[in-house]
Design a protein around this motif. Structure first.
Motif, mmCIF file in Angstrom:
data_model
loop_
_atom_site.group_PDB
_atom_site.id
_atom_site.type_symbol
_atom_site.label_atom_id
_atom_site.label_comp_id
_atom_site.label_asym_id
_atom_site.label_seq_id
_atom_site.Cartn_x
_atom_site.Cartn_y
_atom_site.Cartn_z
ATOM 1 N N GLU A 1 0.818 -1.212 0.000
ATOM 2 C CA GLU A 1 0.000 0.000 0.000
ATOM 3 C C GLU A 1 0.852 1.262 0.000
ATOM 4 O OE1 GLU A 1 -3.863 -0.640 2.515
ATOM 5 O OE2 GLU A 1 -2.282 -1.926 3.329
ATOM 6 N N THR B 1 -9.770 1.936 -3.348
ATOM 7 C CA THR B 1 -8.662 1.009 -3.104
ATOM 8 C C THR B 1 -8.402 0.854 -1.617
ATOM 9 O OG1 THR B 1 -7.658 1.659 -5.213
ATOM 10 C CG2 THR B 1 -6.257 0.497 -3.643
ATOM 11 N N THR C 1 -8.556 -2.682 0.571
ATOM 12 C CA THR C 1 -7.506 -3.271 1.410
ATOM 13 C C THR C 1 -7.881 -3.276 2.881
ATOM 14 O OG1 THR C 1 -6.379 -1.106 1.446
ATOM 15 C CG2 THR C 1 -5.648 -2.715 -0.197
ATOM 16 N N VAL D 1 -4.299 -4.374 -6.387
ATOM 17 C CA VAL D 1 -3.624 -3.136 -5.980
ATOM 18 C C VAL D 1 -2.581 -2.718 -7.004
ATOM 19 C CG1 VAL D 1 -2.135 -2.096 -4.238
ATOM 20 C CG2 VAL D 1 -4.074 -3.498 -3.527
ATOM 21 N N THR E 1 -4.310 -1.457 -10.097
ATOM 22 C CA THR E 1 -4.839 -0.121 -9.831
ATOM 23 C C THR E 1 -3.721 0.912 -9.814
ATOM 24 O OG1 THR E 1 -6.630 -1.085 -8.515
ATOM 25 C CG2 THR E 1 -6.207 1.264 -8.223
ATOM 26 N N ARG F 1 -11.467 -3.975 -11.244
ATOM 27 C CA ARG F 1 -11.124 -4.267 -9.839
ATOM 28 C C ARG F 1 -12.242 -5.035 -9.134
ATOM 29 N NH1 ARG F 1 -9.513 0.991 -6.808
ATOM 30 N NH2 ARG F 1 -11.594 1.560 -7.527
#
Length: 410
Positions: free
Chosen positions: A23, A73, A77, A91, A94, A127
């Motif tokens: 992340e 996003t 997560t 992720v 994205t 996604r």
């Protein structure tokens, strides 16, 4: 068995609450993307007040696209295990789409409209579809199915706008409104209903850390703007002072944000009966704080480049308006955490508004210095209020009520 395999994607009570390295890697793209936002604002400051307002509105539209991608996003997560391969693929995919958005953003309403729209549509449709497939027979697969359905509904508007320059702006405004309406309503679909975010089970510590990180990303973009602008000029005493004041303001924004509400968001989310409701509210508040920081960064670039030019009205929107927007949003954030708003923040906000006529008649560097002084007084008032007092616990009035017996759709 299929439901059990799909359920393995969901976070559990034993899942780590901290943001993962993936992340943080993902966030690097947004440091770059936010610099493109501020650069587009800088390039649109020439012209009449009406023309500048139009450019600001267009840039805000493009920024909201980035914000939609980052926010969804973050919620993904927070709901699913980021260590699972499927979520990592989501992720990273994205992240690449966000990089394309950042690269095309400065000319997204001109000749780069098609790659900008395609990147956004692929991310928003692909996604949730990938997550829905991975969840297989799990009942909570309906959440990503809803997201995908609403993204598919708005996709023709994005693509039509990219292909037709004339109605492009109007089509994209409607498309973005559809996307945000879906988020607001919980992406309702016939027969299967809605899934409002406020009813979701969320990882409070994780979400709090992610909101803190997007604010730090905005501050990082400010530092980048300060450094790049000053390094591109011939060194001079005047520009050096503006450079230093810009850094001081950035440090003050950091101080004002984190003291104390910024540190207690995770605790407030943990104590809330409906943490999703508080998290949804905090997301909206952070949107405006980030916008305030970006606006302030535009002001830095203007002042460092023209330290002794008289402040133009268009400049004040950023030099004083950015910090004022930050203080207004930070006041709301304080209410979200403590259920009250301290007087220094409101006084500081009022001072920035009342100073606008005077700032319009002085050199740009003096105006920037006045803004720094107001923020310094707010930070000093915070420190003075806390002197020899125990830390104040969170007492958020948002999300106190418990969920109904049906429970959330996590």
């Amino acid at each position: 068995m299929t439901e059990q395999r799909g359920g393995a994607l969901l976070r559990t009570a034993s899942s780590p609450g901290r943001a993962t390295f993936l992340e943080l890697f993902f966030d690097l793209v947004f440091v770059f993307a936010l610099t493109r936002v501020s650069q587009r604002l800088i390039n649109g400051l020439d012209g009449s007040a009406g023309a500048v307002a139009a450019e600001v509105g267009k840039t805000l539209l493009l920024f909201m696209v980035l914000w939609q991608v980052w926010t969804i996003t973050t919620w993904v997560t927070s709901r699913y295990e980021p260590e699972r391969v499927v979520i990592q693929v989501v992720v990273v995919g994205t992240m690449f789409g966000s990089l394309v958005l950042g690269v095309t953003l400065p000319r997204a309403l001109e000749e780069r409209a098609l790659p900008f729209a395609l990147a956004y549509v692929v991310v928003m449709v692909g996604r949730p579809l990938l997550i829905a497939v991975a969840l297989r027979g799990h009942p909570r697969r309906l959440v990503p199915v809803r997201l995908a359905a609403w993204a598919v509904a708005s996709a023709p508007l994005w693509l039509a706008g990219a292909l037709m320059p004339g109605p492009r702006l109007a089509l994209w405004v409607v498309a973005l409104a559809v996307d945000h309406l879906g988020t607001l309503l919980g992406w309702p679909l016939p027969r299967i209903g809605a899934s409002p975010i406020r009813q979701w089970l969320v990882a409070g510590e994780h979400l709090a850390e992610r909101y803190q990180q997007i604010f730090l990303i905005a501050l990082g973009e400010s530092i980048l703007v300060i450094g790049v602008t000053y390094s591109g000029k011939e060194f001079s005493g005047e520009a050096a002072v503006a450079f230093a004041i810009s850094f001081v303001i950035t440090a003050l924004l950091w101080r004002i944000y984190f003291y104390r509400a910024g540190h207690l968001l995770a605790e407030a989310l943990r104590m809330a009966g409906t943490p999703g409701q508080l998290a949804e509210s905090a997301a909206q508040t952070h949107l405006f704080m980030v916008l305030g920081v970006i606006g302030a960064a535009v002001g830095y670039e203007l002042v460092i480049a023209h330290p002794y030019d008289t402040v133009q009205p268009n400049w004040l929107v950023f030099v004083a308006g950015g910090p004022a927007l930050f203080l207004a949003a930070r006041s709301r954030f304080e209410y979200e955490i403590f259920g009250r708003v301290s007087r220094p923040r409101l006084v500081g906000l009022l001072a920035l508004v009342l100073l606008l006529p005077a700032l319009a008649a002085v050199p740009a560097m003096f105006a920037l210095g006045a803004v720094a002084l107001v923020l310094a007084l707010v930070a000093f008032a915070d420190a003075r209020r806390a002197w020899h007092r125990p830390p104040e616990p969170s007492a958020s009035p948002i999300g106190r009520e418990m969920l109904d017996e049906a429970g959330p759709e996590a």
